[in-house]
Design a protein around this motif. Structure first.
Motif, PDB file in Angstrom:
ATOM      1  N   ALA A   1      16.915   6.916   3.375  1.00 18.22           N
ATOM      2  CA  ALA A   1      17.478   5.821   2.593  1.00 18.22           C
ATOM      3  C   ALA A   1      16.512   4.644   2.662  1.00 18.22           C
ATOM      4  N   VAL A   2      16.694   3.714   1.768  1.00 18.60           N
ATOM      5  CA  VAL A   2      15.872   2.511   1.762  1.00 18.60           C
ATOM      6  C   VAL A   2      16.132   1.729   3.049  1.00 18.60           C
ATOM      7  N   ASP A   3      15.079   1.239   3.656  1.00 15.06           N
ATOM      8  CA  ASP A   3      15.186   0.353   4.809  1.00 15.06           C
ATOM      9  C   ASP A   3      15.436  -1.045   4.252  1.00 15.06           C
TER      10      ASP A   3
ATOM     11  N   GLY B   1       0.821  -1.206   0.000  1.00 16.62           N
ATOM     12  CA  GLY B   1       0.000   0.000   0.000  1.00 16.62           C
ATOM     13  C   GLY B   1       0.856   1.257   0.000  1.00 16.62           C
ATOM     14  N   GLY B   2       1.974   1.204   0.712  1.00 18.62           N
ATOM     15  CA  GLY B   2       2.894   2.335   0.724  1.00 18.62           C
ATOM     16  C   GLY B   2       3.460   2.634  -0.649  1.00 18.62           C
ATOM     17  N   LEU B   3       3.649   1.596  -1.426  1.00 17.93           N
ATOM     18  CA  LEU B   3       4.198   1.764  -2.780  1.00 17.93           C
ATOM     19  C   LEU B   3       3.118   2.003  -3.839  1.00 17.93           C
ATOM     20  N   ALA B   4       1.864   1.809  -3.472  1.00 18.56           N
ATOM     21  CA  ALA B   4       0.771   1.860  -4.438  1.00 18.56           C
ATOM     22  C   ALA B   4       0.270   3.285  -4.686  1.00 18.56           C
ATOM     23  N   GLN B   5       1.203   4.189  -4.858  1.00 23.71           N
ATOM     24  CA  GLN B   5       0.890   5.580  -5.162  1.00 23.71           C
ATOM     25  C   GLN B   5       2.068   6.120  -5.956  1.00 23.71           C
ATOM     26  N   GLU B   6       1.799   6.834  -7.023  1.00 25.71           N
ATOM     27  CA  GLU B   6       2.831   7.237  -7.969  1.00 25.71           C
ATOM     28  C   GLU B   6       4.011   7.974  -7.334  1.00 25.71           C
TER      29      GLU B   6
ATOM     30  N   LEU C   1       5.927   5.754   3.848  1.00 24.26           N
ATOM     31  CA  LEU C   1       6.951   4.763   3.489  1.00 24.26           C
ATOM     32  C   LEU C   1       7.716   4.284   4.721  1.00 24.26           C
ATOM     33  N   ALA C   2       7.951   5.171   5.672  1.00 25.45           N
ATOM     34  CA  ALA C   2       8.652   4.786   6.904  1.00 25.45           C
ATOM     35  C   ALA C   2       7.785   3.843   7.747  1.00 25.45           C
ATOM     36  N   ARG C   3       6.486   4.141   7.860  1.00 27.53           N
ATOM     37  CA  ARG C   3       5.582   3.256   8.614  1.00 27.53           C
ATOM     38  C   ARG C   3       5.488   1.891   7.962  1.00 27.53           C
TER      39      ARG C   3
ATOM     40  N   LEU D   1       6.036  15.967   0.462  1.00 29.16           N
ATOM     41  CA  LEU D   1       6.999  14.873   0.549  1.00 29.16           C
ATOM     42  C   LEU D   1       7.019  14.294   1.952  1.00 29.16           C
ATOM     43  N   SER D   2       6.938  15.137   2.941  1.00 28.73           N
ATOM     44  CA  SER D   2       6.987  14.683   4.327  1.00 28.73           C
ATOM     45  C   SER D   2       5.931  13.627   4.614  1.00 28.73           C
ATOM     46  N   SER D   3       4.716  13.847   4.145  1.00 26.40           N
ATOM     47  CA  SER D   3       3.657  12.861   4.394  1.00 26.40           C
ATOM     48  C   SER D   3       3.914  11.565   3.636  1.00 26.40           C
ATOM     49  N   HIS D   4       4.452  11.669   2.421  1.00 29.52           N
ATOM     50  CA  HIS D   4       4.782  10.453   1.656  1.00 29.52           C
ATOM     51  C   HIS D   4       5.900   9.667   2.338  1.00 29.52           C
ATOM     52  N   LEU D   5       6.920  10.369   2.830  1.00 26.56           N
ATOM     53  CA  LEU D   5       8.022   9.691   3.522  1.00 26.56           C
ATOM     54  C   LEU D   5       7.543   9.031   4.808  1.00 26.56           C
TER      55      LEU D   5
END
Length: 113
Positions: A74-76, A11-16, A56-58, A49-53
């Motif tokens: 960075a990528v986890d 779901g985190g990745l399912a947005q452009e 992705l962090a969650r 960007l902050s909300s998108h990050l």
């Protein structure tokens, strides 16, 4: 990783924009990128960007560290590895030895310290 964690990660990745950010950070490797540079590269405001990050962090796909006055993202690797492993754990009739090395080799090559 259980199915609910996988759904959260996907779901985190399912947005452009989030997918663009994740791919950008994959290319950046272990060193990651400052939040301002990510916003500039993706072409979005810093507050957006902050909300998108945060999403992705969650989802355990990115992590942040403070360097001076900058937040570096960075990528986890553990979260990404867990998601990839979950996606292929039943490949080749459930033989993880087939796909497991592919995941380990790919992440070790592209994202090592």
């Amino acid at each position: 990783m259980d199915i609910n964690e996988a759904v959260d990660a996907l779901g985190g990745l399912a947005q452009e924009t989030r997918l663009k950010v994740f791919r950008l950070l994959v290319r950046a490797g272990f060193n990651g990128m400052a939040a301002g540079d990510i916003a500039k590269a993706v072409g979005i405001p810093k507050n957006t960007l902050s909300s998108h990050l945060a999403i992705l962090a969650r989802a355990n796909l990115v992590q942040a560290r403070k360097e001076g006055r900058s937040m570096i993202y960075a990528v986890d690797l553990e979260g990404t590895r867990a998601l990839l492993s979950f996606l292929v754990e039943d490949c080749c009739q459930g033989d993880p030895s087939v796909c497991g090395p592919l995941i380990e080799t790919t992440l070790a090559t592209c994202c090592s310290e």
